[in-house]
Design a protein around this motif. Structure first.
Motif, PDB file in Angstrom:
ATOM      1  N   HIS A  67       0.818  -1.208   0.000  1.00 46.40           N
ATOM      2  CA  HIS A  67       0.000   0.000   0.000  1.00 46.40           C
ATOM      3  C   HIS A  67       0.858   1.267   0.000  1.00 46.40           C
ATOM      4  CE1 HIS A  67      -3.211  -2.785   0.845  1.00 46.40           C
ATOM      5  NE2 HIS A  67      -2.534  -3.223   1.889  1.00 46.40           N
ATOM      6  N   SER A  68       2.137   1.137  -0.263  1.00 43.61           N
ATOM      7  CA  SER A  68       3.076   2.258  -0.204  1.00 43.61           C
ATOM      8  C   SER A  68       3.296   2.854  -1.596  1.00 43.61           C
ATOM      9  CB  SER A  68       4.414   1.756   0.363  1.00 43.61           C
ATOM     10  OG  SER A  68       5.448   2.670   0.079  1.00 43.61           O
ATOM     11  N   GLU A  69       3.039   4.135  -1.732  1.00 45.75           N
ATOM     12  CA  GLU A  69       3.249   4.810  -3.015  1.00 45.75           C
ATOM     13  C   GLU A  69       4.728   4.825  -3.419  1.00 45.75           C
ATOM     14  OE1 GLU A  69       2.609   6.384  -6.587  1.00 45.75           O
ATOM     15  OE2 GLU A  69       1.056   5.676  -5.229  1.00 45.75           O
ATOM     16  N   PRO A  70       5.672   5.167  -2.508  1.00 44.60           N
ATOM     17  CA  PRO A  70       7.080   5.108  -2.913  1.00 44.60           C
ATOM     18  C   PRO A  70       7.487   3.702  -3.379  1.00 44.60           C
ATOM     19  CG  PRO A  70       6.877   6.336  -0.873  1.00 44.60           C
ATOM     20  CD  PRO A  70       5.526   5.721  -1.157  1.00 44.60           C
ATOM     21  N   ASN A  71       6.990   2.664  -2.696  1.00 38.92           N
ATOM     22  CA  ASN A  71       7.316   1.296  -3.092  1.00 38.92           C
ATOM     23  C   ASN A  71       6.708   0.955  -4.442  1.00 38.92           C
ATOM     24  OD1 ASN A  71       8.455  -1.411  -2.543  1.00 38.92           O
ATOM     25  ND2 ASN A  71       6.300  -1.981  -2.558  1.00 38.92           N
ATOM     26  N   ALA A  72       5.482   1.386  -4.706  1.00 39.21           N
ATOM     27  CA  ALA A  72       4.835   1.102  -5.997  1.00 39.21           C
ATOM     28  C   ALA A  72       5.656   1.694  -7.138  1.00 39.21           C
ATOM     29  CB  ALA A  72       3.415   1.647  -6.012  1.00 39.21           C
ATOM     30  N   ARG A  73       6.117   2.937  -6.962  1.00 39.48           N
ATOM     31  CA  ARG A  73       6.944   3.567  -8.000  1.00 39.48           C
ATOM     32  C   ARG A  73       8.262   2.817  -8.177  1.00 39.48           C
ATOM     33  NH1 ARG A  73       5.308   8.210  -5.224  1.00 39.48           N
ATOM     34  NH2 ARG A  73       7.393   8.398  -4.331  1.00 39.48           N
ATOM     35  N   TRP A  74       8.896   2.440  -7.072  1.00 35.97           N
ATOM     36  CA  TRP A  74      10.175   1.727  -7.124  1.00 35.97           C
ATOM     37  C   TRP A  74      10.009   0.371  -7.800  1.00 35.97           C
ATOM     38  CZ3 TRP A  74      15.045   1.874  -7.546  1.00 35.97           C
ATOM     39  CH2 TRP A  74      15.875   0.826  -7.156  1.00 35.97           C
ATOM     40  N   GLN A  75       8.985  -0.385  -7.425  1.00 40.10           N
ATOM     41  CA  GLN A  75       8.772  -1.709  -8.004  1.00 40.10           C
ATOM     42  C   GLN A  75       8.498  -1.625  -9.500  1.00 40.10           C
ATOM     43  OE1 GLN A  75       9.487  -4.500  -6.438  1.00 40.10           O
ATOM     44  NE2 GLN A  75       9.974  -3.239  -4.658  1.00 40.10           N
ATOM     45  N   GLU A  76       7.703  -0.653  -9.913  1.00 34.63           N
ATOM     46  CA  GLU A  76       7.424  -0.489 -11.339  1.00 34.63           C
ATOM     47  C   GLU A  76       8.721  -0.236 -12.113  1.00 34.63           C
ATOM     48  OE1 GLU A  76       4.875   2.378 -14.340  1.00 34.63           O
ATOM     49  OE2 GLU A  76       4.408   2.392 -12.196  1.00 34.63           O
ATOM     50  N   PHE A  77       9.614   0.558 -11.522  1.00 38.05           N
ATOM     51  CA  PHE A  77      10.883   0.883 -12.172  1.00 38.05           C
ATOM     52  C   PHE A  77      11.859  -0.299 -12.147  1.00 38.05           C
ATOM     53  CE2 PHE A  77      15.266   2.432 -11.551  1.00 38.05           C
ATOM     54  CZ  PHE A  77      15.474   2.971 -12.816  1.00 38.05           C
ATOM     55  N   ILE A  78      12.140  -0.842 -10.960  1.00 39.41           N
ATOM     56  CA  ILE A  78      13.209  -1.847 -10.823  1.00 39.41           C
ATOM     57  C   ILE A  78      12.798  -3.188 -11.410  1.00 39.41           C
ATOM     58  CG2 ILE A  78      12.691  -2.804  -8.529  1.00 39.41           C
ATOM     59  CD1 ILE A  78      16.158  -1.696  -9.893  1.00 39.41           C
ATOM     60  N   ASN A  79      11.500  -3.487 -11.426  1.00 38.69           N
ATOM     61  CA  ASN A  79      11.058  -4.778 -11.968  1.00 38.69           C
ATOM     62  C   ASN A  79      11.236  -4.875 -13.475  1.00 38.69           C
ATOM     63  OD1 ASN A  79      10.456  -6.109  -9.599  1.00 38.69           O
ATOM     64  ND2 ASN A  79       8.380  -5.307  -9.518  1.00 38.69           N
ATOM     65  N   THR A  80      11.534  -3.764 -14.151  1.00 38.45           N
ATOM     66  CA  THR A  80      11.855  -3.841 -15.579  1.00 38.45           C
ATOM     67  C   THR A  80      13.136  -4.628 -15.807  1.00 38.45           C
ATOM     68  OG1 THR A  80      13.093  -1.755 -15.590  1.00 38.45           O
ATOM     69  CG2 THR A  80      10.709  -1.641 -16.088  1.00 38.45           C
ATOM     70  N   HIS A  81      13.958  -4.762 -14.770  1.00 40.78           N
ATOM     71  CA  HIS A  81      15.217  -5.511 -14.857  1.00 40.78           C
ATOM     72  C   HIS A  81      15.091  -6.962 -14.405  1.00 40.78           C
ATOM     73  CE1 HIS A  81      17.220  -1.784 -15.698  1.00 40.78           C
ATOM     74  NE2 HIS A  81      16.995  -1.290 -14.500  1.00 40.78           N
ATOM     75  N   LEU A  82      13.982  -7.312 -13.758  1.00 39.84           N
ATOM     76  CA  LEU A  82      13.869  -8.636 -13.150  1.00 39.84           C
ATOM     77  C   LEU A  82      13.129  -9.609 -14.047  1.00 39.84           C
ATOM     78  CD1 LEU A  82      13.123  -7.641  -9.474  1.00 39.84           C
ATOM     79  CD2 LEU A  82      15.308  -8.301 -10.491  1.00 39.84           C
ATOM     80  N   ASP A  83      13.526 -10.865 -13.935  1.00 37.88           N
ATOM     81  CA  ASP A  83      12.915 -11.957 -14.688  1.00 37.88           C
ATOM     82  C   ASP A  83      11.700 -12.432 -13.899  1.00 37.88           C
ATOM     83  OD1 ASP A  83      12.502 -13.867 -16.576  1.00 37.88           O
ATOM     84  OD2 ASP A  83      14.246 -15.085 -16.050  1.00 37.88           O
ATOM     85  N   GLY A  84      10.613 -11.706 -14.002  1.00 37.67           N
ATOM     86  CA  GLY A  84       9.424 -11.970 -13.212  1.00 37.67           C
ATOM     87  C   GLY A  84       9.252 -10.875 -12.181  1.00 37.67           C
ATOM     88  N   PHE A  85       8.063 -10.750 -11.661  1.00 37.21           N
ATOM     89  CA  PHE A  85       7.754  -9.731 -10.670  1.00 37.21           C
ATOM     90  C   PHE A  85       8.314 -10.155  -9.317  1.00 37.21           C
ATOM     91  CE2 PHE A  85       4.812  -7.942  -7.498  1.00 37.21           C
ATOM     92  CZ  PHE A  85       5.042  -6.599  -7.738  1.00 37.21           C
ATOM     93  N   ALA A  86       8.959  -9.248  -8.624  1.00 35.58           N
ATOM     94  CA  ALA A  86       9.576  -9.565  -7.337  1.00 35.58           C
ATOM     95  C   ALA A  86       8.561  -9.510  -6.202  1.00 35.58           C
ATOM     96  CB  ALA A  86      10.734  -8.608  -7.056  1.00 35.58           C
ATOM     97  N   SER A  87       7.722 -10.527  -6.113  1.00 34.47           N
ATOM     98  CA  SER A  87       6.791 -10.647  -4.990  1.00 34.47           C
ATOM     99  C   SER A  87       7.381 -11.692  -4.063  1.00 34.47           C
ATOM    100  CB  SER A  87       5.404 -11.063  -5.486  1.00 34.47           C
ATOM    101  OG  SER A  87       5.484 -12.299  -6.169  1.00 34.47           O
ATOM    102  N   PHE A  88       8.283 -11.270  -3.223  1.00 32.67           N
ATOM    103  CA  PHE A  88       9.074 -12.191  -2.412  1.00 32.67           C
ATOM    104  C   PHE A  88       8.199 -13.150  -1.629  1.00 32.67           C
ATOM    105  CE2 PHE A  88      11.944  -8.581  -3.015  1.00 32.67           C
ATOM    106  CZ  PHE A  88      12.945  -9.253  -3.665  1.00 32.67           C
ATOM    107  N   GLY A  89       8.540 -14.419  -1.751  1.00 31.37           N
ATOM    108  CA  GLY A  89       7.815 -15.462  -1.059  1.00 31.37           C
ATOM    109  C   GLY A  89       6.860 -16.234  -1.942  1.00 31.37           C
TER     110      GLY A  89
END
Length: 109
Positions: A67-89
């Motif tokens: 529910h964090s806006e800073p995290n939502a922006r960060w995840q949208e940006f950094i996940n462009t580099h990841l092989d799959g969405f980083a939903s840990f666990g």
């Protein structure tokens, strides 16, 4: 509590991922502090990322970050580099890594 995680970088994104982690977005350090995340280290071997998170309650922190806006922006940006969405666990590309052995525990026995 310490949590170890594993995720993977898309082929060819290794250097960009490291460059983009030189500084995380404004607000994320404060969010981590608010949620009891004391440290988060990431090591890279090829395309594999190994994370060590020191926190009060990892699952609670991850639920709150949803529910964090800073995290939502960060995840949208950094996940462009990841092989799959980083939903840990959950999912095949970003999972919790079970602890197998520690030297400290060996010394106690």
């Amino acid at each position: 509590m310490q949590i170890a995680l594993h995720s993977r970088i898309k082929p060819g994104h290794e250097e960009a991922y490291e460059r983009d982690h030189q500084a995380i977005p404004e607000g994320m350090v404060e969010e981590f502090a608010r949620l009891g995340v004391h440290d988060w280290k990431i090591w890279r071997s090829g395309r594999d990322l190994f994370h060590l998170v020191e926190c009060d309650d990892f699952e609670a922190a991850m639920r709150e970050l949803e529910h964090s806006e800073p995290n939502a922006r960060w995840q949208e940006f950094i996940n462009t580099h990841l092989d799959g969405f980083a939903s840990f666990g959950e999912g095949p590309t970003a999972t919790s890594v079970p602890l197998v052995w520690t030297l400290q525990d060996q010394r106690r026995s």
